[in-house]
Design an enzyme around this catalytic site. Structure first.
Site, PDB file in Angstrom:
ATOM      1  N   SER A  29       0.838  -1.177  -0.307  1.00 36.17           N
ATOM      2  CA  SER A  29       0.010  -0.088   0.097  1.00 36.17           C
ATOM      3  C   SER A  29       1.052   1.290  -0.024  1.00 36.17           C
ATOM      4  CB  SER A  29      -0.890  -0.009   1.230  1.00 36.17           C
ATOM      5  OG  SER A  29      -0.328  -0.097   2.413  1.00 36.17           O
ATOM      6  N   GLY A  30       0.303   2.272  -0.259  1.00 35.53           N
ATOM      7  CA  GLY A  30       1.025   3.487  -0.280  1.00 35.53           C
ATOM      8  C   GLY A  30       0.081   4.513   0.637  1.00 35.53           C
ATOM      9  N   ARG A  31       0.550   5.605   1.258  1.00 34.79           N
ATOM     10  CA  ARG A  31      -0.187   6.620   2.056  1.00 34.79           C
ATOM     11  C   ARG A  31       0.541   7.725   1.880  1.00 34.79           C
ATOM     12  NH1 ARG A  31       1.481   3.694   6.980  1.00 34.79           N
ATOM     13  NH2 ARG A  31       3.769   3.206   7.050  1.00 34.79           N
ATOM     14  N   GLY A  96      12.991  -0.922  -1.938  1.00 32.03           N
ATOM     15  CA  GLY A  96      14.276  -0.723  -2.487  1.00 32.03           C
ATOM     16  C   GLY A  96      14.361  -1.834  -3.655  1.00 32.03           C
ATOM     17  N   ASP A 256      12.736   2.845   2.493  1.00 33.10           N
ATOM     18  CA  ASP A 256      11.855   2.788   3.751  1.00 33.10           C
ATOM     19  C   ASP A 256      12.603   2.155   4.888  1.00 33.10           C
ATOM     20  OD1 ASP A 256      11.679   0.241   2.830  1.00 33.10           O
ATOM     21  OD2 ASP A 256       9.537   0.466   2.239  1.00 33.10           O
ATOM     22  N   THR A 257      13.414   1.113   4.606  1.00 35.04           N
ATOM     23  CA  THR A 257      14.095   0.548   5.871  1.00 35.04           C
ATOM     24  C   THR A 257      14.993   1.715   6.437  1.00 35.04           C
ATOM     25  OG1 THR A 257      14.182  -1.398   5.010  1.00 35.04           O
ATOM     26  CG2 THR A 257      15.605  -1.172   6.770  1.00 35.04           C
ATOM     27  N   THR A 279       6.158  -6.338   5.057  1.00 34.20           N
ATOM     28  CA  THR A 279       6.381  -7.421   4.072  1.00 34.20           C
ATOM     29  C   THR A 279       7.414  -8.359   4.334  1.00 34.20           C
ATOM     30  OG1 THR A 279       4.981  -6.241   2.458  1.00 34.20           O
ATOM     31  CG2 THR A 279       6.239  -8.016   1.425  1.00 34.20           C
ATOM     32  N   GLY A 425       4.785  -1.665  10.388  1.00 32.84           N
ATOM     33  CA  GLY A 425       3.215  -2.152  10.280  1.00 32.84           C
ATOM     34  C   GLY A 425       3.204  -3.639  11.362  1.00 32.84           C
TER      35      GLY A 425
END
Length: 509
Positions: A29-31, A96, A256-257, A279, A425
């Site tokens: 998902s994207g937010r 990535g 994101d990591t 994920t 998450g």
């Protein structure tokens, strides 16, 4: 050591009081969130969320990057309705390794392939005949995993060699979105370090890795550090979104990591590990220089660039992908949300079924529950049947996999790990947090859930000069979030299970 934003700035410094527009583009998902710094606390509000995921065409897996761009534009329009003409900065982070090519005119050359595309199956056998695993690690500090950009480029050269010859620029996902917004072709060093052709010590490309494998390198873009101001939006983007002239894009921790680790509220003076759970489970520690030792290589840890010159030394483990894919299959016959799965798992006894989540069969199965059952049956073992037993087996096995990686990490680090910071998450999965504490025999501090968003915000604040360094930002994270603490229990059963699990991992090597 490089400081945030070191090097060339492509735009003027944004206002320290500017609002923050955060795009966190994930695998599932994207937010889009709006953030601000108020009374030395971070404030965020999610304003838009959309579904993301692979598009499959036969045996090939793709990302729909044009739809992703459309979703980003919708997020900008929604931000504009709230902000009006107010000044703001924009930061993009994403997963990535995956990339797209631009030609000399700036057009995207081909559909963007997905990291789970099976074209990379077995590709490292060919790579290591030309460049040994040890030599590759000494140059790049990157773990060997078939999703790496290097593996994708090698597979691509066999299938579509003309792409690399004609490409002008290679951009990773967050870089590509920044290009769509600003027209600037640069790569943030954190996401570039997921490629397996970057030197994390010098924070510079290693084109020799590519050339030694017969691959081109002319398409590698300039690198920038997190906190670099990229500059204003393209006029057509600003007009279409309805944003004011005082909006600038910032290169945040594009991976994101790295963003999640930047916002991990490590307690000062404690030897802590992090788990960024989504994920994938990214498990490791933050260090000041790459660990290129044989022990780190043997344990398959990777060294990626973090914020403020840090190295994010970690291992990529299978994560909640197992739960996501099981839910996708089960939801075809029954409406199940993640809370339903957690309740079903909690109703089952712990450690009844344990498997290796990193088995390659779980990378791209069409039916994840069937793949899990087959893992047991192939070994002549009793298999879990139904939602509850399979879900419980997943959570217990993920926790034992965390313990296994933590044992490796402790052998590499300066003394035993004292506590675990769980972010992302996976914080919502209380059973996973408790099972990880039980398996590791360590306290788990869970939070923030939105660590990636918070890390993105910290990079924007660094660019604006609103905070001096990452430690000041992490202190804000601690003030802004309540952390849940899980403590180990039922130690004997989990210690026995960890021995069994270790033998499973050894058998699969």
């Amino acid at each position: 050591m490089p400081k945030p934003g070191a090097g060339k700035a492509y735009g003027s410094s944004p206002s320290a009081s500017a609002k923050l527009i955060v795009f966190d583009l994930g695998n599932a998902s994207g937010r889009v969130s709006l953030g601000s710094l108020e009374d030395e606390r971070l404030r965020t509000e999610e304003i838009y969320r959309f579904v993301n995921g692979p598009s499959r065409l036969g045996q090939r897996w793709y990302w729909d990057v044009l739809r992703l761009h459309a979703e980003v534009m919708e997020g900008l329009r929604r931000a504009a309705t709230i902000l009006g003409e107010a000044p703001a900065t924009i930061g993009i982070d994403s997963w990535g390794v995956d990339y797209a090519y631009l030609d000399a005119s700036g057009a995207v050359m081909a559909p963007m392939r997905h990291m789970r595309d099976p074209r990379t199956d077995g590709v490292y056998e060919a790579i290591h005949r030309r460049l040994s695993r040890g030599e590759l690690y000494r140059r790049t500090g990157a773990m060997t995993i078939q999703i790496n950009t290097l593996a994708q480029l090698y597979a691509e050269r066999r299938e579509q060699p003309w792409l690399q010859k004609a490409a002008a620029t290679l951009l990773f996902t967050s870089d590509l979105i920044n290009y769509f917004l600003t027209g600037l072709r640069v790569s943030d060093v954190t996401i570039a370090s997921t490629s397996q052709f970057l030197d994390p010590a010098r924070r510079a490309w290693r084109p020799d890795v590519l050339s030694d494998l017969g691959l081109a390198s002319h398409f590698l873009p300039p690198l920038v550090e997190p906190g670099t101001v990229l500059g204003p939006l393209l006029p057509e983007v600003r007009s279409a979104a309805g944003l004011g002239a005082g909006v600038q894009a910032v290169a945040v921790a594009g991976h994101d990591t790295a963003a999640a680790v930047a916002a991990t509220p490590f307690a000062p003076g404690r030897r802590a590990a992090f788990i960024s759970a989504g994920t994938w489970s990214l498990l490791g520690r933050e260090i000041i220089a790459p660990d290129l030792s044989d022990a780190s290589l043997d344990s398959n840890f990777t060294n990626e660039c973090g914020v403020g010159g840090a190295i994010v030394h970690h291992k990529i483990l299978c994560g909640l992908w197992l739960v996501q894919e099981c839910r996708r299959i089960w939801s075809k016959t029954a409406a199940l949300d993640y809370a339903d799965l957690d309740r079903a798992a909690n109703a089952q006894p712990p450690l009844a079924f344990v498997f290796d989540p990193d088995d390659p069969r779980f990378l791209t199965p069409s039916d994840m529950p069937a793949a899990i059952v087959s893992w047991f049956r192939d070994r002549g073992l009793p298999a879990p049947e139904g939602v509850g037993p399979i879900a419980r087996a997943i959570y217990d096995s993920l926790a034992l996999n965390h313990r296994h990686a933590l044992d490796d990490l402790a052998r590499l680090g300066e003394g035993a790990i004292e506590e675990i910071n769980l972010v992302g998450g996976g914080v919502q999965a209380a059973l996973l947090a408790q099972a990880t504490s039980d398996a590791a025999g360590l306290p788990v501090l869970a939070g923030p859930q939105e660590a990636t968003v918070a890390g993105n915000m910290l990079c924007q604040l660094l660019a604006a000069g609103a905070i001096a360094d990452l430690e000041e930002g992490r202190a804000m994270i601690r003030r802004s979030n309540e952390l849940a603490t899980y403590r180990p229990r039922e130690r004997s059963a989990w210690e026995t299970a960890s021995v069994v699990f270790r033998s499973l991992k050894a058998a699969s090597r």
